[in-house]
Design a protein around this motif. Sequence first.
Motif, PDB file in Angstrom:
ATOM      1  N   THR A 246       0.829  -1.214   0.000  1.00 14.35           N
ATOM      2  CA  THR A 246       0.000   0.000   0.000  1.00 14.35           C
ATOM      3  C   THR A 246       0.858   1.257   0.000  1.00 14.35           C
ATOM      4  O   THR A 246       0.524   2.244  -0.661  1.00 14.35           O
ATOM      5  CB  THR A 246      -0.930   0.007   1.221  1.00 14.35           C
ATOM      6  OG1 THR A 246      -0.154  -0.180   2.420  1.00 14.35           O
ATOM      7  CG2 THR A 246      -1.963  -1.097   1.129  1.00 14.35           C
ATOM      8  N   GLY A 247       1.973   1.237   0.749  1.00 16.60           N
ATOM      9  CA  GLY A 247       2.852   2.404   0.752  1.00 16.60           C
ATOM     10  C   GLY A 247       3.450   2.681  -0.615  1.00 16.60           C
ATOM     11  O   GLY A 247       3.471   3.824  -1.084  1.00 16.60           O
ATOM     12  N   LEU A 248       3.924   1.624  -1.288  1.00 15.87           N
ATOM     13  CA  LEU A 248       4.505   1.788  -2.613  1.00 15.87           C
ATOM     14  C   LEU A 248       3.445   2.234  -3.620  1.00 15.87           C
ATOM     15  O   LEU A 248       3.691   3.131  -4.438  1.00 15.87           O
ATOM     16  CB  LEU A 248       5.144   0.476  -3.059  1.00 15.87           C
ATOM     17  CG  LEU A 248       5.805   0.475  -4.447  1.00 15.87           C
ATOM     18  CD1 LEU A 248       6.928   1.500  -4.502  1.00 15.87           C
ATOM     19  CD2 LEU A 248       6.335  -0.916  -4.789  1.00 15.87           C
ATOM     20  N   ALA A 249       2.261   1.618  -3.554  1.00 15.88           N
ATOM     21  CA  ALA A 249       1.186   1.995  -4.484  1.00 15.88           C
ATOM     22  C   ALA A 249       0.739   3.434  -4.254  1.00 15.88           C
ATOM     23  O   ALA A 249       0.496   4.184  -5.209  1.00 15.88           O
ATOM     24  CB  ALA A 249       0.001   1.046  -4.327  1.00 15.88           C
ATOM     25  N   GLY A 250       0.635   3.845  -2.975  1.00 15.04           N
ATOM     26  CA  GLY A 250       0.265   5.222  -2.692  1.00 15.04           C
ATOM     27  C   GLY A 250       1.297   6.219  -3.180  1.00 15.04           C
ATOM     28  O   GLY A 250       0.954   7.275  -3.726  1.00 15.04           O
ATOM     29  N   PHE A 251       2.588   5.887  -3.009  1.00 16.34           N
ATOM     30  CA  PHE A 251       3.654   6.774  -3.488  1.00 16.34           C
ATOM     31  C   PHE A 251       3.607   6.910  -5.010  1.00 16.34           C
ATOM     32  O   PHE A 251       3.716   8.015  -5.546  1.00 16.34           O
ATOM     33  CB  PHE A 251       5.011   6.215  -3.046  1.00 16.34           C
ATOM     34  CG  PHE A 251       6.192   6.975  -3.588  1.00 16.34           C
ATOM     35  CD1 PHE A 251       6.563   8.197  -3.051  1.00 16.34           C
ATOM     36  CD2 PHE A 251       6.929   6.463  -4.646  1.00 16.34           C
ATOM     37  CE1 PHE A 251       7.641   8.894  -3.548  1.00 16.34           C
ATOM     38  CE2 PHE A 251       8.009   7.151  -5.155  1.00 16.34           C
ATOM     39  CZ  PHE A 251       8.374   8.370  -4.608  1.00 16.34           C
ATOM     40  N   VAL A 252       3.423   5.786  -5.693  1.00 16.34           N
ATOM     41  CA  VAL A 252       3.334   5.828  -7.156  1.00 16.34           C
ATOM     42  C   VAL A 252       2.126   6.638  -7.599  1.00 16.34           C
ATOM     43  O   VAL A 252       2.200   7.431  -8.557  1.00 16.34           O
ATOM     44  CB  VAL A 252       3.283   4.401  -7.735  1.00 16.34           C
ATOM     45  CG1 VAL A 252       2.994   4.427  -9.230  1.00 16.34           C
ATOM     46  CG2 VAL A 252       4.601   3.688  -7.474  1.00 16.34           C
ATOM     47  N   ALA A 253       0.996   6.457  -6.900  1.00 18.52           N
ATOM     48  CA  ALA A 253      -0.209   7.199  -7.263  1.00 18.52           C
ATOM     49  C   ALA A 253      -0.003   8.704  -7.126  1.00 18.52           C
ATOM     50  O   ALA A 253      -0.433   9.491  -7.984  1.00 18.52           O
ATOM     51  CB  ALA A 253      -1.388   6.743  -6.397  1.00 18.52           C
ATOM     52  N   LEU A 254       0.663   9.124  -6.043  1.00 21.33           N
ATOM     53  CA  LEU A 254       0.919  10.551  -5.858  1.00 21.33           C
ATOM     54  C   LEU A 254       1.864  11.088  -6.921  1.00 21.33           C
ATOM     55  O   LEU A 254       1.675  12.197  -7.443  1.00 21.33           O
ATOM     56  CB  LEU A 254       1.501  10.792  -4.461  1.00 21.33           C
ATOM     57  CG  LEU A 254       0.550  10.602  -3.281  1.00 21.33           C
ATOM     58  CD1 LEU A 254       1.298  10.751  -1.965  1.00 21.33           C
ATOM     59  CD2 LEU A 254      -0.608  11.613  -3.344  1.00 21.33           C
ATOM     60  N   ARG A 255       2.890  10.317  -7.275  1.00 18.69           N
ATOM     61  CA  ARG A 255       3.854  10.788  -8.271  1.00 18.69           C
ATOM     62  C   ARG A 255       3.247  10.819  -9.677  1.00 18.69           C
ATOM     63  O   ARG A 255       3.452  11.772 -10.426  1.00 18.69           O
ATOM     64  CB  ARG A 255       5.082   9.873  -8.266  1.00 18.69           C
ATOM     65  CG  ARG A 255       5.923   9.986  -7.018  1.00 18.69           C
ATOM     66  CD  ARG A 255       6.531  11.384  -6.872  1.00 18.69           C
ATOM     67  NE  ARG A 255       7.390  11.734  -7.985  1.00 18.69           N
ATOM     68  CZ  ARG A 255       8.691  11.501  -8.019  1.00 18.69           C
ATOM     69  NH1 ARG A 255       9.273  10.902  -6.985  1.00 18.69           N
ATOM     70  NH2 ARG A 255       9.410  11.850  -9.067  1.00 18.69           N
ATOM     71  N   VAL A 256       2.484   9.791 -10.018  1.00 21.45           N
ATOM     72  CA  VAL A 256       1.911   9.717 -11.366  1.00 21.45           C
ATOM     73  C   VAL A 256       0.791  10.722 -11.540  1.00 21.45           C
ATOM     74  O   VAL A 256       0.602  11.278 -12.628  1.00 21.45           O
ATOM     75  CB  VAL A 256       1.423   8.280 -11.648  1.00 21.45           C
ATOM     76  CG1 VAL A 256       0.682   8.210 -12.979  1.00 21.45           C
ATOM     77  CG2 VAL A 256       2.599   7.324 -11.670  1.00 21.45           C
ATOM     78  N   SER A 257       0.036  10.997 -10.454  1.00 17.84           N
ATOM     79  CA  SER A 257      -1.096  11.915 -10.561  1.00 17.84           C
ATOM     80  C   SER A 257      -0.653  13.346 -10.767  1.00 17.84           C
ATOM     81  O   SER A 257      -1.421  14.175 -11.257  1.00 17.84           O
ATOM     82  CB  SER A 257      -1.965  11.819  -9.299  1.00 17.84           C
ATOM     83  OG  SER A 257      -2.482  10.529  -9.159  1.00 17.84           O
ATOM     84  N   ALA A 258       0.558  13.683 -10.368  1.00  9.76           N
ATOM     85  CA  ALA A 258       1.041  15.048 -10.547  1.00  9.76           C
ATOM     86  C   ALA A 258       1.448  15.259 -11.994  1.00  9.76           C
ATOM     87  O   ALA A 258       2.172  14.479 -12.570  1.00  9.76           O
ATOM     88  CB  ALA A 258       2.234  15.315  -9.626  1.00  9.76           C
TER      89      ALA A 258
END
Length: 518
Positions: A246-258
Motif C-alpha cells: 500500500t505504501g509503494l502503491a500510494g507513493f506511485v499514485a501521488l507521483r503519477v497523478s502530478a
Amino acid sequence: MARRAQPISAFPGAGAALIVAALILGTLAAVALRAEAGRGFAASDWAALRFTLSQATLSAVLSVGLAIGLARALARRRFFGRTALIALLGAPFILPVIVAILGLLTVFGRAGWVSQILGFFGQEPLQIYGLHGVVLAHVFFNLPLATRLILQGWQEIPAERFRLAAQLGAGSRAMWQLLEAPMLLRVVPGALAVVFAICLSSFAVALTLGGGPRATTIELAIYQAFRFDFDLGRAALLSAVQLCLTGLAGFVALRVSAGDGVGAGLDRALRRWDGATPLARCLDGAWIVLAALFLILPLLAVVISGISGLFLLKAPVWMAALTSIGVASLSTLLLLALALPMAAAVALGRSTLIEIAGILGLAASPLVIGTGLFIVIYPIADPFALALPVTALVNAVMALPFALRILVPRAREVMARYGRLALSLNMAGGPFLWRVFLPRMRAQIGFAAGLGAALSMGDLGVITLFADPEVATLPLQVYRLMGAYRMEAAAGAALLLLMLSMGAFWILDRGGRWHAEA
C-alpha cells in the motif's frame, strides 16, 4: 528574529499530529518487530499475494477503461438529470461496503435478477464468488471515482480548442487524436494508480465475495491468521507485506497523478461539435444509461428486498445498530478533535510535518493498524474488551486525510481574512476560536463530520479482528446474517444500515450548512 504573533496557537495541532503519528508509526513498528521474517512465505501466502496483485490490476484496468467511455459521454452531453447522475457518482464513496455487496448479490448473484433472466432463456446462472465477484464489486466502487477523475480532465480542455478544431473542419477522429488522446495520456495513468492502490486494501469485499485458497487477499490472510489460527507472527509478517504494497502503491499514485495541465481558456460553455452525429448520440446514450443502471440497480435491490426484511429484524440487530451509532459518534468526535487543531495549524503555516502526519493513514490499511494495536494491547489487556473504542479510534484516523482535505482550504481562507484583524482588536486565543474561526468553519465541519460518521457507520474492518460473538456493529451483524444464509433478514439489516449511514451524513452536513446560512 521574533516569531510573528498568531490569533491562535499551533501547539494543539502539533500535539494532535504527534498523537496520530505515534499511533500509526507505533503500530507499524509493533508489526515489524513481531513479524517473523525468517519463517518465510508459505505457499498459501504467495497465492494470496498473487491474487491481491491480480485482482487489483484487473479492477483498475476495467474501472478506468469503462470510465473513459462514460466520462466522454458525460463531457459531450447535456441532459435532464445530468447533475444528479454526476452527484450519484460520489455516493459509493460513503456507501457501506456490505450494503453494496448485498445489492450486487441480489442483482448479479446465482439467484439474482440477471441470473433469473438468463434462466428464462435457458442459460446458466452467474457465479459471483471468487475473482470475478471481487472485480465486479471493485468496478462498482471505483468506476464512479475513475469517471470523475477523467471527466475533470475533459473539463480542463479549453472550449476554444474544440471551437477552433470545428472551424478547421476537424472530425470526431481528429479531435480525439489532437485534444482528447493527449489529455488521456496525462490523466489515465494517475487514475489507474489511484484505483490500483484502493483495490489493494478492500478487506470487506474479499471477505464477502472472496475466500478459499484461490481467492484470498493479503488482508484476508491476515484476518484468517488472527481469527482461525491466532498466529500473531504470521499475521504480523503479512501485515508488513501489506504495508509495503500500500505504501509503494500510494507513493506511485501521488507521483503519477502530478502533472501539467492542458492550458487555460476563457471559461466559455463547452460545446462539442464532434458528438452531433446519430451514432455518437446513440453510443453516448448507451454509456450513460448502462452506467446509471449499474449504479442504481444494486441500491434499488437493497431497498426493495430490505423493506420486508425490516419486519424480521430481531433484538441483536437493533442492539448492533445502537452499537454502530455509538461507535460512529465516538469516531466523529475523535476525528474532529484531531482534524480541527491540525487544520488550524496548517493554516498558520506549520504545514509540512503536520500534513505528513495527516496523510499517514493513506499508507497503512485499517487491518494493518488493527493488527499492530492487537499486538500492543494483548500483553497488557484484553483486546476483545476494547473492541469498540479501538474501532472508533482507527476509523477516525482513517477518515483524517479526507477531513483535512475538507477543512484546510477554508481554514487558510479564514486565517488570511480575519487573522490580522483579530490581532489588531486584541482578539486572540479562545475569543478568536469561538467567535471567528469555528463559526466560519461550520459548513466544512458539518461536511467532514458527516463523512466521518458515514464511513465509520459502514466500516467492516477492524471490528472483525476484535469483536467477540456478543459484540457486533451493524455491518458485522449483516455479514453474520449473510453467513447464516438468512438473506431476507440481512437485506433488512442492510437497509437499516443504509438509512443510518446516509442519515448521519445528511444530518451533520445539512446541520453545518444550516448554521452557516443562518
